[in-house]
Design a protein around this motif. Structure first.
Motif, mmCIF file in Angstrom:
data_model
loop_
_atom_site.group_PDB
_atom_site.id
_atom_site.type_symbol
_atom_site.label_atom_id
_atom_site.label_comp_id
_atom_site.label_asym_id
_atom_site.label_seq_id
_atom_site.Cartn_x
_atom_site.Cartn_y
_atom_site.Cartn_z
ATOM 1 N N VAL A 24 -7.490 56.435 -65.652
ATOM 2 C CA VAL A 24 -7.676 57.419 -66.722
ATOM 3 C C VAL A 24 -6.729 57.119 -67.883
ATOM 4 C CG1 VAL A 24 -7.318 59.852 -67.324
ATOM 5 C CG2 VAL A 24 -8.601 59.250 -65.282
ATOM 6 N N LYS A 25 -5.487 56.772 -67.578
ATOM 7 C CA LYS A 25 -4.517 56.458 -68.638
ATOM 8 C C LYS A 25 -4.922 55.207 -69.406
ATOM 9 C CE LYS A 25 -0.532 58.596 -66.416
ATOM 10 N NZ LYS A 25 0.772 58.362 -65.796
ATOM 11 N N PHE A 28 -7.925 55.959 -71.589
ATOM 12 C CA PHE A 28 -7.529 56.788 -72.727
ATOM 13 C C PHE A 28 -6.839 55.952 -73.804
ATOM 14 C CE2 PHE A 28 -4.390 59.814 -74.651
ATOM 15 C CZ PHE A 28 -5.319 60.528 -75.388
ATOM 16 N N SER A 61 -14.914 59.656 -72.027
ATOM 17 C CA SER A 61 -14.590 61.069 -71.856
ATOM 18 C C SER A 61 -14.924 61.578 -70.466
ATOM 19 C CB SER A 61 -15.307 61.911 -72.907
ATOM 20 O OG SER A 61 -16.703 61.878 -72.681
ATOM 21 N N THR A 63 -14.131 59.991 -67.681
ATOM 22 C CA THR A 63 -13.155 59.539 -66.685
ATOM 23 C C THR A 63 -12.160 60.626 -66.271
ATOM 24 O OG1 THR A 63 -11.786 58.532 -68.411
ATOM 25 C CG2 THR A 63 -13.353 57.100 -67.266
ATOM 26 N N PRO A 64 -11.531 61.377 -67.189
ATOM 27 C CA PRO A 64 -10.627 62.430 -66.699
ATOM 28 C C PRO A 64 -11.377 63.565 -66.014
ATOM 29 C CG PRO A 64 -10.666 62.453 -69.085
ATOM 30 C CD PRO A 64 -11.457 61.279 -68.646
ATOM 31 N N THR A 65 -12.604 63.835 -66.452
ATOM 32 C CA THR A 65 -13.404 64.876 -65.814
ATOM 33 C C THR A 65 -13.719 64.497 -64.372
ATOM 34 O OG1 THR A 65 -14.350 65.485 -67.942
ATOM 35 C CG2 THR A 65 -15.528 66.217 -65.995
ATOM 36 N N LEU A 67 -12.014 62.475 -62.463
ATOM 37 C CA LEU A 67 -10.783 62.528 -61.678
ATOM 38 C C LEU A 67 -10.449 63.956 -61.273
ATOM 39 C CD1 LEU A 67 -8.394 60.887 -60.532
ATOM 40 C CD2 LEU A 67 -7.185 61.440 -62.631
ATOM 41 N N LEU A 87 -3.808 64.577 -68.670
ATOM 42 C CA LEU A 87 -5.225 64.903 -68.480
ATOM 43 C C LEU A 87 -5.695 65.914 -69.515
ATOM 44 C CD1 LEU A 87 -5.492 65.117 -64.604
ATOM 45 C CD2 LEU A 87 -6.464 63.372 -66.077
#
Length: 136
Positions: A24-25, A28, A61, A63-65, A67, A87
């Motif tokens: 995620v990082k 981003f 967008s 990817t964090p969702t 996770l 996040l």
């Protein structure tokens, strides 16, 4: 024996969780670089090398969702609790960019980014409000 257990029967976080957080990082950082590179290339080099982000932004967008939705178990959530700030920043950034460009530039594919950001923020809020299970 009311402790929370994962699929393997231990009370530990899933082994893939640190890789998911790192993913995620990385996504981003690449998304922000991708967003800033388009105006930079046009101004400094005289031509636009990449168009403004569209479908790739919608994928980033999610990817964090994903996770947040995959780390719902209490053991995973406690391991993820140290990363809530990044996040939240990523989800708000994806949401605001998607909403601005979907509404003002007519990019219909960015509504997926708006939806992913909104779902992620709501899930983050709801999971953060849950109280942990306590042993008696």
């Amino acid at each position: 024996m009311t402790e929370t257990r994962d699929a393997e029967g231990t009370g530990h976080a899933a082994p893939w969780l640190p890789y998911g957080i790192a993913g995620v990082k990385i996504v981003f950082i690449l998304a922000v670089f991708r967003l800033l590179f388009t105006p930079f290339s046009e101004e400094m080099l005289g031509e636009q090398w990449l168009p403004m982000p569209t479908w790739d932004w919608a994928l980033a967008s999610a990817t964090p969702t994903l996770l947040v939705l995959l780390a719902r178990r209490p053991a995973d959530w406690s391991a993820l609790s140290g990363e809530l700030t990044i996040l939240r920043i990523a989800l708000i950034f994806y949401f605001v960019y998607g909403l601005a460009f979907a509404a003002f530039q007519g990019e219909a594919v960015l509504w997926a980014s708006v939806l992913a950001g909104l779902v992620g923020l709501v899930a983050l809020h709801l999971l953060n409000r849950k109280e942990p299970v306590h042993d008696i």
